[in-house]
Design a protein around this motif. Structure first.
Motif, short mmCIF file in Angstrom:
data_model
loop_
_atom_site.label_atom_id
_atom_site.label_comp_id
_atom_site.label_asym_id
_atom_site.label_seq_id
_atom_site.Cartn_x
_atom_site.Cartn_y
_atom_site.Cartn_z
N SER A 93 1.77 20.32 34.22
CA SER A 93 2.22 21.09 35.08
C SER A 93 1.09 22.19 35.78
O SER A 93 0.31 21.52 36.72
N GLN A 119 3.05 18.37 39.98
CA GLN A 119 3.08 17.78 41.45
C GLN A 119 2.18 18.31 42.26
O GLN A 119 1.52 19.38 41.91
N ARG A 131 7.03 34.42 42.17
CA ARG A 131 5.78 34.58 41.23
C ARG A 131 5.33 35.83 41.04
O ARG A 131 5.03 36.33 40.09
C1 MLT Z 1 4.22 24.82 34.24
O1 MLT Z 1 4.75 24.42 33.35
O2 MLT Z 1 2.90 24.77 34.01
C2 MLT Z 1 4.63 25.73 35.38
O3 MLT Z 1 6.04 25.95 35.22
C3 MLT Z 1 4.49 25.35 36.50
C4 MLT Z 1 5.05 26.14 37.86
O4 MLT Z 1 5.27 26.81 37.60
O5 MLT Z 1 4.66 25.74 38.82
#
Ligand code: MLT
Length: 255
Positions: A93, A119, A131
């Motif tokens: 992630s 992604q 965020r």
């Molecule tokens: C992660 O699992 O590292 C995050 O949820 C990724 C994200 O928030 O884009």
């Protein structure tokens, strides 16, 4: 834990096994312990390096804000400290965002990529704003809200949810907020993927509730040397939910 002193803070890491170097980069808001179920399955083939990213686990962090590129640079410094010239890098992630960034910044050092539940796209304007809001809430109120929000969507396994919740609750609020702001500011890696000339394995849970498996399929379609492994019954934490299949997929990077 082993520690490397960087500019005024320490980067903590574990090292296990023997073989081709494989750097395992954890996701948000977690630490290197997420990889533990994989270690007995990989340590005969890989020289495993498991850092805690700055602001997570047993690592410290700088007082001022940083970027994902700064986190990539920490990991390059760690490889240099360990005298590892080239490594495979597998990132989960947010760790996948960092693995792709390392390939962009230090391509000659990377032998291949494992992209686990991740992604390539950068954040939308809405995501950046949410965020920033969450970062402010974490600074004001601590990580409990994030732990509550995330534990339930990381996996559907109730025991694992409990473990992940306590893992998140022990994280430093400043580190969690720092990573949120760093992710919001990250570069888009979509273009990078279509030019990659190295082996890539994508590992994705079919029940991932954070990054839908469709993103993994789109990534795979862009790659010249890619393989996609989708896992039935796994959510966002395939290394914990399906360790055997996840290890088998990472082992394919050796061939
Ligand atoms: C992660 O699992 O590292 C995050 O949820 C990724 C994200 O928030 O884009």
């Amino acid at each position: 834990m082993l520690k490397l002193t960087l500019n005024g803070y320490e980067l903590a890491y574990e090292r296990r096994g023997k073989g081709t170097p494989l750097l395992l980069v954890h996701g948000f808001p977690l630490d290197h312990t997420i990889w533990e179920p994989l270690l007995p399955l990989l340590e005969d083939q890989f020289d495993l390096v498991l850092p805690d990213l700055r602001g997570f686990g047993w690592s410290g962090r700088p007082a001022s804000q940083y970027s994902l590129r700064d986190m990539s640079a920490d990991l390059l410094a760690l490889l240099e400290h360990l005298e590892i010239e080239n490594a495979l890098v597998a990132g989960h992630s947010m760790g996948g965002y960092i693995a792709m960034d390392m390939e962009r910044a230090f391509p000659r050092r990377i032998l291949g990529l494992g992209l686990v539940a991740t992604q390539p796209a950068a954040d939308s304007a809405e995501r950046k704003a949410s965020r920033a809001q969450e970062a402010m809430a974490v600074i004001a109120d601590g990580v409990a809200g994030t732990a509550e929000r995330m534990a339930g969507i990381l996996t559907s396994d109730p025991d694992l949810q409990k473990n992940l919740k306590s893992l998140i609750l022990r994280q430093d609020p400043g580190g969690v907020a720092g990573a949120l702001l760093a992710m919001a500011d990250r570069d888009d890696s979509t273009e990078l993927l279509s030019h990659l000339d190295l082996p890539v394995v994508i590992i994705h849970g079919l029940q991932d509730a954070i990054i839908p498996v469709e993103k993994a399929r789109q990534m795979n379609a862009m790659l010249k040397q890619g393989a996609l492994v989708t896992l039935e019954g796994a959510g966002h934490m395939p290394m914990m939910e399906s360790p055997r299949e996840c290890a088998e997929a990472l082992l394919t990077l050796l061939h």
